[in-house]
Design an enzyme around this catalytic site. Structure first.
Site, PDB file in Angstrom:
ATOM      1  N   ASP A   1     -12.209  -8.869   5.139  1.00 26.86           N
ATOM      2  CA  ASP A   1     -13.520  -8.876   4.470  1.00 26.86           C
ATOM      3  C   ASP A   1     -14.123 -10.284   4.515  1.00 26.86           C
ATOM      4  O   ASP A   1     -15.311 -10.460   4.786  1.00 26.86           O
ATOM      5  CB  ASP A   1     -13.400  -8.448   2.996  1.00 26.86           C
ATOM      6  CG  ASP A   1     -13.727  -6.974   2.796  1.00 26.86           C
ATOM      7  OD1 ASP A   1     -13.435  -6.177   3.714  1.00 26.86           O
ATOM      8  OD2 ASP A   1     -14.260  -6.608   1.725  1.00 26.86           O
TER       9      ASP A   1
ATOM     10  N   TYR B   1       0.817  -1.208   0.000  1.00 25.63           N
ATOM     11  CA  TYR B   1       0.000   0.000   0.000  1.00 25.63           C
ATOM     12  C   TYR B   1       0.856   1.267   0.000  1.00 25.63           C
ATOM     13  O   TYR B   1       0.424   2.313  -0.460  1.00 25.63           O
ATOM     14  CB  TYR B   1      -0.910   0.034   1.235  1.00 25.63           C
ATOM     15  CG  TYR B   1      -2.245  -0.638   1.063  1.00 25.63           C
ATOM     16  CD1 TYR B   1      -2.323  -1.985   0.736  1.00 25.63           C
ATOM     17  CD2 TYR B   1      -3.428   0.073   1.247  1.00 25.63           C
ATOM     18  CE1 TYR B   1      -3.545  -2.611   0.593  1.00 25.63           C
ATOM     19  CE2 TYR B   1      -4.657  -0.546   1.103  1.00 25.63           C
ATOM     20  CZ  TYR B   1      -4.712  -1.884   0.779  1.00 25.63           C
ATOM     21  OH  TYR B   1      -5.927  -2.494   0.644  1.00 25.63           O
TER      22      TYR B   1
ATOM     23  N   LYS C   1       3.019 -15.376   2.662  1.00 24.26           N
ATOM     24  CA  LYS C   1       3.210 -16.181   1.455  1.00 24.26           C
ATOM     25  C   LYS C   1       4.698 -16.483   1.378  1.00 24.26           C
ATOM     26  O   LYS C   1       5.388 -16.148   0.397  1.00 24.26           O
ATOM     27  CB  LYS C   1       2.688 -15.406   0.229  1.00 24.26           C
ATOM     28  CG  LYS C   1       2.622 -16.217  -1.050  1.00 24.26           C
ATOM     29  CD  LYS C   1       1.540 -17.281  -1.054  1.00 24.26           C
ATOM     30  CE  LYS C   1       1.624 -18.131  -2.305  1.00 24.26           C
ATOM     31  NZ  LYS C   1       0.714 -19.294  -2.277  1.00 24.26           N
TER      32      LYS C   1
ATOM     33  N   ASP D   1      -6.350  -6.816   4.357  1.00 26.08           N
ATOM     34  CA  ASP D   1      -7.487  -6.178   3.688  1.00 26.08           C
ATOM     35  C   ASP D   1      -8.439  -7.260   3.180  1.00 26.08           C
ATOM     36  O   ASP D   1      -9.652  -7.208   3.398  1.00 26.08           O
ATOM     37  CB  ASP D   1      -6.979  -5.322   2.521  1.00 26.08           C
ATOM     38  CG  ASP D   1      -8.107  -4.638   1.771  1.00 26.08           C
ATOM     39  OD1 ASP D   1      -9.010  -4.100   2.434  1.00 26.08           O
ATOM     40  OD2 ASP D   1      -8.099  -4.668   0.526  1.00 26.08           O
TER      41      ASP D   1
ATOM     42  N   ASP E   1      -3.166 -18.365   0.933  1.00 25.91           N
ATOM     43  CA  ASP E   1      -4.189 -19.115   0.186  1.00 25.91           C
ATOM     44  C   ASP E   1      -4.863 -20.144   1.085  1.00 25.91           C
ATOM     45  O   ASP E   1      -6.088 -20.287   1.107  1.00 25.91           O
ATOM     46  CB  ASP E   1      -3.586 -19.763  -1.080  1.00 25.91           C
ATOM     47  CG  ASP E   1      -2.287 -20.509  -0.829  1.00 25.91           C
ATOM     48  OD1 ASP E   1      -1.736 -20.419   0.289  1.00 25.91           O
ATOM     49  OD2 ASP E   1      -1.814 -21.202  -1.757  1.00 25.91           O
TER      50      ASP E   1
HETATM   51  C1  IPM Z   1     -10.368  -0.897   4.007  1.00 23.61           C
HETATM   52  C2  IPM Z   1     -10.635  -0.354   2.628  1.00 23.61           C
HETATM   53  C3  IPM Z   1      -9.461   0.526   2.249  1.00 23.61           C
HETATM   54  C4  IPM Z   1      -8.226  -0.342   2.224  1.00 23.61           C
HETATM   55  C5  IPM Z   1      -9.614   1.273   0.910  1.00 23.61           C
HETATM   56  C6  IPM Z   1     -10.891   2.060   0.876  1.00 23.61           C
HETATM   57  C7  IPM Z   1      -8.434   2.145   0.638  1.00 23.61           C
HETATM   58  O1  IPM Z   1     -10.851  -1.379   1.728  1.00 23.61           O
HETATM   59  O2  IPM Z   1     -10.257  -0.109   4.940  1.00 23.61           O
HETATM   60  O3  IPM Z   1     -10.307  -2.125   4.149  1.00 23.61           O
HETATM   61  O4  IPM Z   1      -7.955  -1.041   1.226  1.00 23.61           O
HETATM   62  O5  IPM Z   1      -7.508  -0.347   3.222  1.00 23.61           O
HETATM   63 MN    MN Z   2     -10.911  -3.372   2.613  1.00 27.93          MN
END
Ligand code: IPM
Ligand code: MN
Length: 357
Positions: free
Chosen positions: A252, A142, A192, A248, A224
């Protein structure tokens, strides 16, 4: 006590859910005799519209001058065609870097009242789910070197560098292990290392930190495999620690298996007590202004702020219990609505929670 909170409502449903979090904080202040002083700041699309850039200097300065930051969400279709550097999301990255928020805590907790919403078979999540993802937040791909260049025979090429220093891995691993000490004493480090040099350093460094925590067991998973294990056997996890980009993605995934991404809070911590707190869900522009947004993730983010930055555990628990109570009484925003429950709006949810503090 008097606490200075920088509030960044942001875009889409950000302002709506933040309003409810503040409503609940006010109820806490009244009940426990604290003063919360709110300083409203611009970032994201809202700042682009008013100030011409997504993260004005005065926002960073005021955020630094506060005890903690409470953020709604940033981004929306209105700003989607701007170049990368000017997009609202860049404000988030800028805040993380400027405020030194290197450790991102994303708890994926399944609320008993909502277990029907879990997409996995019931037996996979029997007895509930409580995973804490600790994501490194100010390093890796990032923030590494990036660029675009021409090649001789392959057209343009673009690159983003994944690089981690020992120091960066150490400090986030420290957070993961100390969190594990207060939980089930298990850390799964995800990398990884079968391919990436940066992952091999990550693995070596976490192993070194682990030596300081003999009570905590450390396990290493390739990313993975971790992604697969999360849906195959999510209950094996306690604390997951991983890099910015893997975190990230996996956070999710972990949040979805609880069935309620609209419920999940997060904390981004700096060295010391400072932190920024925000719901995991985004700005959801499709439902902005409709009263359909679930403010519980924002409210629970405020609860994390009380616990981690202000050290107010009792007050934090009061918020969590109020949220559980509202769910237990059958109130639901549309995202978690099921048959036989009572449908409520964003502001009704906030009021119901505040009333139960
Ligand atoms: C998160 C979001 C952010 C990230 C984006 C919006 C830049 O997806 O906070 O998880 O990738 O960190
Ligand atoms: Mn995210």
């Amino acid at each position: 006590m008097n606490y200075k909170i920088a509030v960044i409502p942001g875009d889409g449903i950000g302002p709506e859910v933040t309003r409810e979090a503040v409503k609940v904080l006010d109820a806490v202040a009244k009940k426990f005799g604290h003063t919360f002083e709110y300083n409203y700041l611009l970032a994201g699309g809202a700042a682009i519209d008013e100030k011409g850039k997504c993260l004005p200097e005065e926002t960073v300065k005021a955020a630094k001058d506060s005890d903690a930051v409470l953020l709604g969400a940033v981004g929306g279709p209105k700003w989607d065609n701007l170049p990368g550097e000017e997009r609202p999301e860049k404000a988030l990255l800028g805040l993380r870097k400027a405020l030194g928020l290197f450790a991102n805590l994303r708890p994926a907790i399944m609320f008993d009242e909502l277990k029907g919403a879990c997409p996995l078979k019931e037996e996979k999540v029997e007895g509930g789910l409580d995973i804490l993802v600790v994501r490194e937040l100010t390093g890796g791909i990032y923030f590494g070197e990036r660029g675009v260049k021409d090649t001789d025979d392959m057209g343009k090429a673009a690159y983003d560098v994944e690089m981690y220093s020992e120091k960066e891995v150490e400090r986030v691993a420290e957070i993961a292990f100390s969190m594990a000490m207060k939980r089930n004493k298990k850390v799964t480090s995800v990398d990884k290392a079968n391919v990436l040099e940066s992952s091999r350093l990550w693995r070596k460094t976490t192993a070194k930190v682990a030596e300081k925590y003999p009570e905590v067991s450390l396990e290493n998973f390739y990313v993975d495999n971790a992604a697969m294990q999360l849906v195959y056997n999510p209950k094996q996890f306690d604390v997951i620690v991983t890099s910015n980009i893997f975190g990230d993605i996996l956070s999710d995934e972990a949040s979805m298996i609880t069935g309620s991404i609209g419920m999940l809070p997060s904390a981004s911590l700096a060295e010391g007590e400072f932190g920024m707190y925000e719901p995991v869900h985004g700005s959801a522009p499709d439902i902005a202004g409709t009263g359909k947004a679930n403010p519980m993730a924002a409210v629970l983010s405020a609860a994390m702020m009380l616990k981690y930055t202000f050290g107010l555990s009792e007050e934090s628990d009061a918020i969590e219990n109020a949220v559980k109570k509202v769910l237990g009484e059958g109130y639901r925003t549309p995202d978690i609505m099921t048959e036989g429950k009572t449908l409520i709006t964003t502001s009704e949810a906030g009021t119901l929670i505040a009333d139960r503090i």
